[in-house]
Design a protein around this motif. Sequence first.
Motif, short mmCIF file in Angstrom:
data_model
loop_
_atom_site.label_atom_id
_atom_site.label_comp_id
_atom_site.label_asym_id
_atom_site.label_seq_id
_atom_site.Cartn_x
_atom_site.Cartn_y
_atom_site.Cartn_z
N LEU A 1 0.83 -1.22 0.00
CA LEU A 1 0.00 0.00 0.00
C LEU A 1 0.86 1.26 0.00
CD1 LEU A 1 -2.82 -0.88 2.58
CD2 LEU A 1 -2.77 -1.30 0.12
N ALA A 2 2.06 1.16 0.58
CA ALA A 2 2.92 2.33 0.71
C ALA A 2 3.67 2.67 -0.58
CB ALA A 2 3.92 2.12 1.85
N LYS A 3 3.64 1.76 -1.55
CA LYS A 3 4.34 2.04 -2.81
C LYS A 3 3.71 3.24 -3.51
CE LYS A 3 5.95 -2.68 -3.71
NZ LYS A 3 5.82 -3.87 -4.59
N PRO A 4 4.52 4.13 -4.08
CA PRO A 4 3.98 5.32 -4.75
C PRO A 4 2.94 4.97 -5.82
CG PRO A 4 6.35 5.50 -4.52
CD PRO A 4 5.99 4.11 -4.09
N GLU A 5 3.14 3.86 -6.53
CA GLU A 5 2.21 3.51 -7.60
C GLU A 5 0.84 3.08 -7.08
OE1 GLU A 5 5.23 0.01 -7.33
OE2 GLU A 5 5.19 2.18 -7.07
N ALA A 6 0.75 2.72 -5.78
CA ALA A 6 -0.55 2.39 -5.20
C ALA A 6 -1.41 3.63 -5.02
CB ALA A 6 -0.37 1.67 -3.86
N ASN A 7 -0.75 4.79 -4.85
CA ASN A 7 -1.44 6.08 -4.76
C ASN A 7 -2.50 6.12 -3.66
OD1 ASN A 7 -1.68 8.73 -5.64
ND2 ASN A 7 -3.33 8.27 -7.09
N VAL A 8 -2.17 5.51 -2.51
CA VAL A 8 -3.06 5.59 -1.34
C VAL A 8 -2.78 6.91 -0.63
CG1 VAL A 8 -3.70 4.51 0.85
CG2 VAL A 8 -3.10 3.09 -1.12
N ARG A 9 -3.84 7.65 -0.29
CA ARG A 9 -3.64 8.98 0.30
C ARG A 9 -2.96 8.89 1.66
NH1 ARG A 9 -8.88 11.06 1.22
NH2 ARG A 9 -8.98 11.69 -0.97
N SER A 10 -3.48 8.03 2.54
CA SER A 10 -2.87 7.88 3.87
C SER A 10 -3.11 6.46 4.37
CB SER A 10 -3.44 8.89 4.86
OG SER A 10 -4.77 8.56 5.21
N ILE A 11 -2.14 5.98 5.18
CA ILE A 11 -2.24 4.65 5.80
C ILE A 11 -1.92 4.83 7.28
CG2 ILE A 11 -1.42 2.27 5.77
CD1 ILE A 11 -0.17 3.09 2.94
N LEU B 1 7.65 2.00 6.64
CA LEU B 1 7.24 3.00 7.64
C LEU B 1 7.88 4.36 7.36
CD1 LEU B 1 7.43 0.84 10.91
CD2 LEU B 1 5.40 1.42 9.56
N ASN B 2 8.85 4.41 6.46
CA ASN B 2 9.46 5.68 6.08
C ASN B 2 8.65 6.44 5.03
OD1 ASN B 2 12.38 5.77 7.36
ND2 ASN B 2 12.11 3.67 6.65
N ALA B 3 7.66 5.78 4.46
CA ALA B 3 6.85 6.45 3.43
C ALA B 3 6.10 7.63 4.04
CB ALA B 3 5.87 5.46 2.81
N PRO B 4 5.99 8.75 3.32
CA PRO B 4 5.37 9.95 3.88
C PRO B 4 3.89 9.80 4.20
CG PRO B 4 5.81 10.21 1.53
CD PRO B 4 6.49 8.95 1.95
N ASN B 5 3.23 8.82 3.59
CA ASN B 5 1.79 8.66 3.83
C ASN B 5 1.46 7.57 4.85
OD1 ASN B 5 2.65 6.63 2.12
ND2 ASN B 5 0.74 6.53 0.96
N VAL B 6 2.49 7.05 5.55
CA VAL B 6 2.28 5.98 6.53
C VAL B 6 2.50 6.50 7.94
CG1 VAL B 6 3.09 3.74 7.38
CG2 VAL B 6 2.93 4.15 4.92
N GLU B 7 1.56 6.17 8.85
CA GLU B 7 1.71 6.49 10.27
C GLU B 7 1.49 5.22 11.08
OE1 GLU B 7 -0.34 8.84 14.03
OE2 GLU B 7 -1.24 9.00 12.04
#
Length: 469
Positions: free
Chosen positions: A167-177, A288-294
């Motif tokens: 889900l955290a991959k840029p190509e998945a384009n999930v707004r936030s996780i 967990l380093n992805a900007p959209n993951v908390e």
Amino acid sequence: MFNSPAAFYSFSFAPKMNWSTLHPAGPELAQYMADVCEKYQIVDKIQFNTDVKELRWIEADEEWEVTVSHLVPGTGDLAQHERDRLVAQDGEHRVYVKTEIVRAKVVVSGVGGLVEPKNLPTDIPGFEDFEGEIMHTARWNNQIDLENKDVIMVGAGCSAAQVIPELAKPEANVRSITQLMRTPPWVQPDLLPAGQLELYERWTPTLMTYVPGFAKFMRYTLFVMLEKSFYDMFTDTAWGRFMRPRMEKKFLNHMRELAPKEYHEILTPNYSLGCKRRIIDGTWYRSLNAPNVELTTQPLTRVNAKSVTLGPGRHYPPNKSEVADEVREIPADVIIMANGFETNQWLHPLKVIGKENKNLEGVWAERGGAQAYQGIAMDHFPNFFMLFGPNTATGHTSVIFATENAVNYSLKFIKPILNGLVSSYEVKEEAEREWTRQVQDELQKTVFRRGVCSSWYITADGWNSTTYP
């Protein structure tokens, strides 16, 4: 992506030579299983959309009476509680086509352990009011669009650790996780560093295909590596007590190297390595380093129409002095449940009635918990064999390997029955009880024992019916 090496998800008699990677994706494993079925010509012997409701031993005939329900296509993929809900809403016809009773001289249970997903938590209000989508990782719905959505992941075990990186991959384009974690798992460093993994993936398929014996050698090597890990991680011996702290330090250094510094405290387990299922591979830490993951240890306290409420409190506070009364509401379009399975309800929801009208579940309750001689057979239940029975999981190696052993053992008894040489086989009660006593005693010499930590291996009253010592 699977949590264990692909070799552990394959059969010894049907090795796959060209796995694309050490940890392949689900479709590749599914294709392997389909290829094995076709190779051994058993596709036409598999009956889908069928639910076995009850087994009943007919003493006079020395046969099993099997109650079978034929299901509406598609409903076989649902959990039992989901089928029950559909029946309550729409009636029996929504799920069941017809019921029939068949007779069998021998019954072999191939019921798995991680089969029935846990239901939604009953102590958290509002799930029925949620306007978005809710799904369990074990019932993944490819039709749900996650693009530009706010996703809540409930859980931080092996399943979640495989989903979050995707889900955290840029190509998945999930707004936030937002991942909700109760306690942190131990995460084992990658079996092969990046450079070695690249060489493995480039050369191993060719070597396995064209060099005689190389495939068996690689499989054997992997097994030996992880078998050694059992003595290092899981045994409560002088060697285990010597090695475990050193391995824990190695695991923690791995975490600090890959995960964001802000999460180091909550990612440091406060329990011994091994007593909970560990994660193999560090992909989750990297994600967990992805900007959209908390990642948060705040509890889910309410589900709203288009959001969830977190707090007050924390399941796993970094330090005791931290103020834990924060409450916040965050947007949510999709809730993914990675909250596990009904692992301690063996054979659930199958009902098994043996000699003297004994209910297998009742016998287990009387004796302290699920059990079986060699994990395969029970007294009072003749001609009934379990391929994934109590205490046949290990926590460190292949359940497929354990299942193959159960098949080979069971066949020694099944063949004489089918050949008409023996009418029925039944293990003696004293043998079953003695085997179980030995298993439970030996488990006390491992980290899988009562009081070390809580895990899905052990029931609330301390009985371990899952792991093999």
